[in-house]
Scaffold this motif. Structure first.
Motif, PDB file in Angstrom:
ATOM      1  N   GLY A 369       0.526  -0.883  -0.155  1.00 17.19           N
ATOM      2  CA  GLY A 369      -0.588  -0.014  -0.119  1.00 17.19           C
ATOM      3  C   GLY A 369       0.769   1.243  -0.217  1.00 17.19           C
ATOM      4  N   LEU A 370       1.926   0.987  -1.005  1.00 20.18           N
ATOM      5  CA  LEU A 370       2.619   2.177  -0.696  1.00 20.18           C
ATOM      6  C   LEU A 370       2.447   3.544  -1.205  1.00 20.18           C
ATOM      7  CD1 LEU A 370       6.313   0.854  -1.311  1.00 20.18           C
ATOM      8  CD2 LEU A 370       5.456   1.607   0.760  1.00 20.18           C
ATOM      9  N   LEU A 371       1.375   3.179  -2.697  1.00 23.20           N
ATOM     10  CA  LEU A 371       0.015   4.518  -3.178  1.00 23.20           C
ATOM     11  C   LEU A 371      -0.904   4.344  -3.463  1.00 23.20           C
ATOM     12  CD1 LEU A 371       3.184   5.311  -5.679  1.00 23.20           C
ATOM     13  CD2 LEU A 371       2.958   6.835  -3.686  1.00 23.20           C
ATOM     14  N   GLY A 372      -1.700   5.190  -3.890  1.00 23.38           N
ATOM     15  CA  GLY A 372      -2.935   5.119  -4.111  1.00 23.38           C
ATOM     16  C   GLY A 372      -3.563   3.517  -5.292  1.00 23.38           C
ATOM     17  N   ARG A 373      -4.454   3.441  -5.163  1.00 28.05           N
ATOM     18  CA  ARG A 373      -4.820   2.369  -6.382  1.00 28.05           C
ATOM     19  C   ARG A 373      -4.337   2.579  -7.472  1.00 28.05           C
ATOM     20  NH1 ARG A 373     -10.778  -0.639  -6.238  1.00 28.05           N
ATOM     21  NH2 ARG A 373     -10.347  -2.168  -7.644  1.00 28.05           N
ATOM     22  N   GLY A 374      -4.056   1.880  -7.970  1.00 27.81           N
ATOM     23  CA  GLY A 374      -3.950   2.352  -9.951  1.00 27.81           C
ATOM     24  C   GLY A 374      -2.309   2.975 -10.290  1.00 27.81           C
ATOM     25  N   GLU A 375      -1.428   3.240  -8.713  1.00 26.96           N
ATOM     26  CA  GLU A 375      -0.030   4.324  -9.230  1.00 26.96           C
ATOM     27  C   GLU A 375       0.642   2.707  -8.994  1.00 26.96           C
ATOM     28  OE1 GLU A 375      -0.843   8.585  -7.511  1.00 26.96           O
ATOM     29  OE2 GLU A 375      -1.767   6.939  -6.073  1.00 26.96           O
ATOM     30  N   THR A 376       2.181   3.241  -9.284  1.00 30.54           N
ATOM     31  CA  THR A 376       3.412   2.551  -9.163  1.00 30.54           C
ATOM     32  C   THR A 376       3.764   3.062  -8.804  1.00 30.54           C
ATOM     33  OG1 THR A 376       3.330   2.308 -11.245  1.00 30.54           O
ATOM     34  CG2 THR A 376       2.351   1.031 -10.289  1.00 30.54           C
ATOM     35  N   CYS A 377       5.402   2.754  -8.477  1.00 31.14           N
ATOM     36  CA  CYS A 377       6.889   3.399  -7.618  1.00 31.14           C
ATOM     37  C   CYS A 377       7.944   2.200  -7.824  1.00 31.14           C
ATOM     38  CB  CYS A 377       6.466   3.922  -6.423  1.00 31.14           C
ATOM     39  SG  CYS A 377       6.336   2.973  -5.037  1.00 31.14           S
ATOM     40  N   ASP A 378       8.885   2.591  -7.824  1.00 31.26           N
ATOM     41  CA  ASP A 378      10.212   2.207  -8.116  1.00 31.26           C
ATOM     42  C   ASP A 378      11.084   2.578  -6.635  1.00 31.26           C
ATOM     43  OD1 ASP A 378       9.452   1.995 -10.977  1.00 31.26           O
ATOM     44  OD2 ASP A 378      10.881   3.782 -11.361  1.00 31.26           O
ATOM     45  N   THR A 379      10.933   1.729  -5.972  1.00 35.86           N
ATOM     46  CA  THR A 379      11.262   1.484  -4.355  1.00 35.86           C
ATOM     47  C   THR A 379      12.201   0.497  -3.763  1.00 35.86           C
ATOM     48  OG1 THR A 379      10.014  -0.218  -4.505  1.00 35.86           O
ATOM     49  CG2 THR A 379       9.097   2.676  -3.404  1.00 35.86           C
ATOM     50  N   SER A 380      13.456   1.414  -3.594  1.00 36.76           N
ATOM     51  CA  SER A 380      14.428   0.741  -2.372  1.00 36.76           C
ATOM     52  C   SER A 380      14.373   0.930  -1.180  1.00 36.76           C
ATOM     53  CB  SER A 380      15.594   0.856  -3.458  1.00 36.76           C
ATOM     54  OG  SER A 380      15.912   2.436  -2.565  1.00 36.76           O
ATOM     55  N   VAL A 381      14.875   0.470   0.182  1.00 41.91           N
ATOM     56  CA  VAL A 381      14.788   0.350   1.145  1.00 41.91           C
ATOM     57  C   VAL A 381      16.606   0.942   2.010  1.00 41.91           C
ATOM     58  CG1 VAL A 381      13.825  -0.686   3.500  1.00 41.91           C
ATOM     59  CG2 VAL A 381      12.726  -1.390   1.380  1.00 41.91           C
ATOM     60  N   THR A 382      16.646   1.259   2.780  1.00 39.32           N
ATOM     61  CA  THR A 382      17.912   1.388   3.399  1.00 39.32           C
ATOM     62  C   THR A 382      17.390   1.221   5.090  1.00 39.32           C
ATOM     63  OG1 THR A 382      18.865   3.630   1.638  1.00 39.32           O
ATOM     64  CG2 THR A 382      19.941   2.948   4.228  1.00 39.32           C
ATOM     65  N   VAL A 383      18.013  -0.119   5.176  1.00 36.97           N
ATOM     66  CA  VAL A 383      18.169   0.015   6.520  1.00 36.97           C
ATOM     67  C   VAL A 383      19.728   0.617   7.616  1.00 36.97           C
ATOM     68  CG1 VAL A 383      16.485  -2.344   6.608  1.00 36.97           C
ATOM     69  CG2 VAL A 383      18.762  -2.544   6.005  1.00 36.97           C
ATOM     70  N   MET A 384      19.102   0.642   8.957  1.00 38.61           N
ATOM     71  CA  MET A 384      20.000   1.418   9.601  1.00 38.61           C
ATOM     72  C   MET A 384      20.402   0.781  10.976  1.00 38.61           C
ATOM     73  SD  MET A 384      20.380   5.391   8.285  1.00 38.61           S
ATOM     74  CE  MET A 384      18.392   5.564   8.411  1.00 38.61           C
ATOM     75  N   CYS A 385      22.275   0.173  11.445  1.00 37.51           N
ATOM     76  CA  CYS A 385      21.695   0.327  12.546  1.00 37.51           C
ATOM     77  C   CYS A 385      23.018   0.512  12.767  1.00 37.51           C
ATOM     78  CB  CYS A 385      21.396  -1.411  13.144  1.00 37.51           C
ATOM     79  SG  CYS A 385      22.303  -1.962  14.486  1.00 37.51           S
ATOM     80  N   GLY A 386      22.535   2.147  14.400  1.00 42.00           N
ATOM     81  CA  GLY A 386      23.961   2.376  14.384  1.00 42.00           C
ATOM     82  C   GLY A 386      24.272   3.525  13.269  1.00 42.00           C
ATOM     83  N   THR A 387      25.980   2.767  13.959  1.00 39.48           N
ATOM     84  CA  THR A 387      26.247   3.901  12.600  1.00 39.48           C
ATOM     85  C   THR A 387      26.963   2.853  10.999  1.00 39.48           C
ATOM     86  OG1 THR A 387      28.722   2.788  12.408  1.00 39.48           O
ATOM     87  CG2 THR A 387      28.311   5.242  13.747  1.00 39.48           C
ATOM     88  N   GLN A 388      25.810   1.858  10.870  1.00 38.23           N
ATOM     89  CA  GLN A 388      25.818   0.883   9.888  1.00 38.23           C
ATOM     90  C   GLN A 388      24.576   0.807   9.055  1.00 38.23           C
ATOM     91  OE1 GLN A 388      27.462  -3.027  12.292  1.00 38.23           O
ATOM     92  NE2 GLN A 388      26.657  -1.917  13.176  1.00 38.23           N
ATOM     93  N   ASN A 389      25.061   1.145   7.896  1.00 40.37           N
ATOM     94  CA  ASN A 389      23.362   0.212   7.044  1.00 40.37           C
ATOM     95  C   ASN A 389      23.806  -0.474   6.122  1.00 40.37           C
ATOM     96  OD1 ASN A 389      24.661   2.112   5.345  1.00 40.37           O
ATOM     97  ND2 ASN A 389      24.405   3.689   6.042  1.00 40.37           N
ATOM     98  N   GLY A 390      22.717  -0.848   5.261  1.00 38.08           N
ATOM     99  CA  GLY A 390      22.488  -1.364   3.840  1.00 38.08           C
ATOM    100  C   GLY A 390      21.492  -1.345   3.094  1.00 38.08           C
ATOM    101  N   GLU A 391      21.895  -1.463   1.552  1.00 37.88           N
ATOM    102  CA  GLU A 391      20.907  -1.335   1.095  1.00 37.88           C
ATOM    103  C   GLU A 391      20.077  -2.312  -0.111  1.00 37.88           C
ATOM    104  OE1 GLU A 391      20.726   2.994  -1.123  1.00 37.88           O
ATOM    105  OE2 GLU A 391      21.909   1.776  -2.077  1.00 37.88           O
ATOM    106  N   THR A 392      18.593  -1.907  -0.420  1.00 41.84           N
ATOM    107  CA  THR A 392      17.841  -3.452  -1.195  1.00 41.84           C
ATOM    108  C   THR A 392      18.517  -2.837  -2.417  1.00 41.84           C
ATOM    109  OG1 THR A 392      15.823  -1.936  -1.057  1.00 41.84           O
ATOM    110  CG2 THR A 392      16.427  -3.454   1.051  1.00 41.84           C
ATOM    111  N   ARG A 393      17.857  -3.759  -3.322  1.00 41.83           N
ATOM    112  CA  ARG A 393      17.949  -3.383  -4.665  1.00 41.83           C
ATOM    113  C   ARG A 393      16.631  -2.260  -4.849  1.00 41.83           C
ATOM    114  NH1 ARG A 393      15.306  -8.436  -4.474  1.00 41.83           N
ATOM    115  NH2 ARG A 393      13.961  -8.689  -5.423  1.00 41.83           N
ATOM    116  N   VAL A 394      16.542  -1.902  -5.925  1.00 39.01           N
ATOM    117  CA  VAL A 394      15.534  -0.670  -6.612  1.00 39.01           C
ATOM    118  C   VAL A 394      13.660  -2.414  -7.207  1.00 39.01           C
ATOM    119  CG1 VAL A 394      14.565   0.942  -7.792  1.00 39.01           C
ATOM    120  CG2 VAL A 394      16.683   0.926  -7.167  1.00 39.01           C
ATOM    121  N   VAL A 395      13.421  -2.308  -6.946  1.00 38.72           N
ATOM    122  CA  VAL A 395      12.289  -2.818  -7.607  1.00 38.72           C
ATOM    123  C   VAL A 395      11.136  -1.917  -8.158  1.00 38.72           C
ATOM    124  CG1 VAL A 395      10.262  -3.853  -6.785  1.00 38.72           C
ATOM    125  CG2 VAL A 395      12.051  -4.837  -5.880  1.00 38.72           C
TER     126      VAL A 395
END
Length: 508
Positions: A369-395
Motif C-alpha cells: 500500500g505504498l501509493l493509491g490504487r492504480g499507482e506504482t513506484c520504483d522503491t528501495s529500502v535503506t536499513v540502519m543500525c548505529g553507524t551501519q547501513n544496508g540498501e536493497t535493490r530497486v523494485v
C-alpha cells in the motif's frame, strides 16, 4: 555493388536458375556471370538430370514458419555429381545496416542452410549456414528464424540495426583504450527471394566457446566481470544520456543480441524500456576500475574495489588506489537516510538489550500500500543500525514491492533502534542532482522485539516524513538477534549458542 545498381534480382522479381545472374561479391571485388565454368563444372555435366531446371520456387519451399524444411537443403549430393559446391544453395539478398548513415545497403549472395536447427530458444531457432560468396572455408554463420509464423518482418531489421548500432559504440569504447577490447558480431538480414513470400532471416557469424550472459535489460548483472558493466555505463555517457546498451552476452568479449534503451523509447524493439530500463541499470550498477579509468561519473551505489572483477594495468590500478579509496562512499539514499535518522533524535542508549546478543540479521521482506490504487513506484529500502547501513535493490513499477534481502550488522548496548527508510526512484532520471523521494520510514525499538522464538517477524506501519504521522502503508521485516561466538581452539568445548548457519534457517 548494391543490388539496385545491378539491374537484376530486384525484390519484386523471382530469379530463374537458367538466366545469367550478374553480380559483384563484396569480398571478391569483381563482376562475373554465374556460369558453370567458373565453378570448375563442364557444360556437359550441367546437362545431367540433377542439374536440369528446377521446379518453381513455390513448389520447392515451405511457408515462412517452415522455410528451412525444403528437402534439397542440406541433402547429401549424388555420388555421380562431380562438384556439389552449389548443391542445396539458393539465391538471396543480403541487407546490411550502416549505423552512421542510418541506411540499408543490398547485395546479392548465395546461401546454403541446414535443414534442421542446431539450437533452439523460446522464441527462435538457429540453423547453421554458409555464405558461398566467401568460398568454402571460414564462412560458418548462424541463421535465426522466429518460431512464430506471424512475427513481423520488421523485427529482424530492428534486431540487426540495434546490434550494428551497439557495434559502433564498441568501436568508440575501444578507441579509449587504444586497442580492441570488446566487439559485437557483424550481422545482417537475408531475404530468401526464391521462396514463397520472400521470407527473411537474421544472420551473424558463428563463434565457438562458452556462451555467457553478463547483464540483462533490467537490473541484474554478473559482477564477476567488470568490462560488460563498464561498457553499458559508457554507452549512457557517450550517447549524451540518450541511450544505454545492455543485455550483453556472448563468448568472452565478443557479444551478440544486445538491447538498447532510449530516452524517447522509440525504436530498438519491444525490449526498449525507455527511462525505466535506463534507471534500472544505473540504480543497480556499481562503478568498477574500468569505469574509473574511463572517468565515468559514479552512479548512486558505492564503487567496487579496484581489485574486484576484471583488473586494470597494475601500475594504473595502484595509482588510482592511491588517489582514492574505493567502495567506502555512501550512496545518495544512505546519506539521505543518515540525515533523516539524525533529525529524529533517537535515544543513544538501549534498554533491555541482552548482553549475550552482539549480532543482528535483518531481512527486508515486502511493503504494501505504498501509493493509491492504480499507482506504482520504483522503491528501495535503506536499513540502519548505529553507524551501519544496508540498501536493497530497486523494485520497479509496484506499489507492493518484495525484496527478500538480508543484512548482517553488529549490535551493542549503545544502539537502541533499527531504522528503515523507503525511497521512491521514479522521479530520478539519471541526471546529476536528482534525488529519490522518501515514501516513509519506520523506527523499530529493540526493546519491543518479540524474539522468544529466535526472530521477530511482523508488519510495521510506515510513518510519514517529516510529520511522523502514520500512513496506510506497511513494511514487513524479519529481525534476528544472536551471539556471534569466536572460533574455538581444537579440543575446546563446543559453545551452547547455535552457529549462524543454524540460526539463519529461521529466516527462510
Amino acid at each position: 555493388s548494391a543490388v539496385e545498381a545491378t539491374g537484376v534480382a530486384s525484390e519484386d522479381r523471382t530469379w530463374s536458375r537458367t538466366e545469367q545472374w550478374t553480380m559483384q561479391f563484396p569480398y571478391g571485388g569483381q563482376h562475373f556471370g554465374m556460369q558453370p565454368q567458373i565453378f570448375g563444372m563442364q557444360p556437359q555435366i550441367m546437362q545431367q538430370p540433377q542439374y536440369a531446371a528446377r521446379a518453381p520456387a513455390q513448389a520447392r519451399y515451405a511457408p515462412q514458419h517452415a522455410v528451412l524444411s525444403s528437402p534439397h537443403v542440406g541433402a547429401s549430393p549424388s555420388p555421380n555429381v562431380a562438384d556439389d559446391f552449389l548443391a542445396g544453395s539458393e539465391k538471396a539478398v543480403r541487407k546490411e545496416y550502416d549505423p552512421e548513415t542510418k541506411k540499408w545497403k543490398k547485395y546479392a549472395t548465395v546461401l546454403k542452410l541446414d535443414r534442421r536447427p542446431f539450437a533452439e530458444g523460446s522464441m527462435r531457432s538457429a540453423f547453421l549456414m554458409r555464405d558461398l560468396t566467401k568460398g568454402e572455408t571460414a564462412n560458418e554463420f548462424v541463421a535465426k528464424m522466429s518460431k512464430d509464423p506471424n512475427e513481423h518482418r520488421q523485427v529482424y531489421y530492428d534486431d540487426v540495426a540495434m546490434q550494428m548500432q551497439a557495434k559502433s559504440y564498441a568501436v568508440k569504447f575501444n578507441d579509449r583504450f587504444g586497442k580492441k577490447v570488446v566487439d559485437f558480431l557483424v550481422c545482417y538480414v537475408a531475404e530468401l527471394v526464391e521462396r514463397p513470400g520472400k521470407p527473411v532471416i537474421g544472420v551473424e557469424q558463428r563463434i565457438h566457446g562458452n556462451y555467457v550472459k553478463y547483464n540483462n535489460n533490467w537490473d541484474w548483472n554478473d559482477e564477476r566481470r567488470n568490462t560488460p558493466q563498464a561498457f553499458s555505463h559508457f554507452s549512457w555517457e557517450e550517447s549524451g544520456h540518450k541511450l544505454l546498451i545492455c543485455d550483453l552476452q556472448g563468448v568472452g568479449d565478443s557479444w551478440t543480441d544486445p538491447q538498447i534503451h532510449s530516452v524517447d523509447q522509440r525504436g530498438y524493439g519491444k525490449g526498449n524500456m525507455g527511462m525505466r530500463g535506463i534507471r534500472a541499470f544505473l540504480n543497480n550498477h556499481r562503478c568498477n576500475g574500468i569505469c574509473k579509468a574511463l572517468k565515468l561519473p559514479q552512479t548512486s551505489k558505492p564503487a567496487k574495489s579496484l581489485s574486484d572483477g576484471t583488473r586494470l594495468n597494475v601500475k594504473e590500478a595502484a595509482k588510482m588506489e592511491a588517489e582514492e579509496e574505493a567502495g567506502n562512499e555512501l550512496t545518495r539514499t544512505q546519506r539521505k537516510a543518515e540525515q533523516l535518522k539524525l533529525s529524529l533524535n533517537l535515544p543513544a542508549v538501549a534498554a533491555n538489550i541482552s548482553a549475550s546478543s552482539n549480532r543482528l540479521v535483518v531481512q527486508v521482506c515486502k511493503a504494501r500500500g505504498l501509493l493509491g490504487r492504480g499507482e506504482t513506484c520504483d522503491t528501495s529500502v535503506t536499513v540502519m543500525c548505529g553507524t551501519q547501513n544496508g540498501e536493497t535493490r530497486v523494485v520497479y513499477g509496484s506499489a507492493n514491492p518484495e525484496w527478500q534481502q538480508r543484512f548482517q550488522m553488529a549490535l551493542d548496548t549503545t544502539v537502541a533502534n533499527l531504522v528503515a527508510v523507503v525511497f521512491d526512484w521514479s522521479s530520478v532520471d539519471g541526471q546529476e542532482g536528482t534525488e529519490p523521494a522518501i515514501l516513509g520510514m519506520v523506527t523499530v525499538p529493540f526493546s519491543q522485539l518479540k524474539d522468544d522464538m529466535g526472530f521477530d517477524e511482523r508488519e510495521w506501519p510506515l510513518m510519514e516524513y517529516p510529520s511522523n504521522r502514520p500512513t496506510d502503508a506497511t513494511i514487513a521485516l524479519k529481525i534476528l538477534r544472536y551471539q556471534n561466538v569466536p572460533k574455538m581452539a581444537a579440543g575446546a568445548a563446543a559453545p551452547s549458542s547455535a552457529p549462524l548457519v543454524e540460526i539463519l534457517k529461521y529466516l527462510n
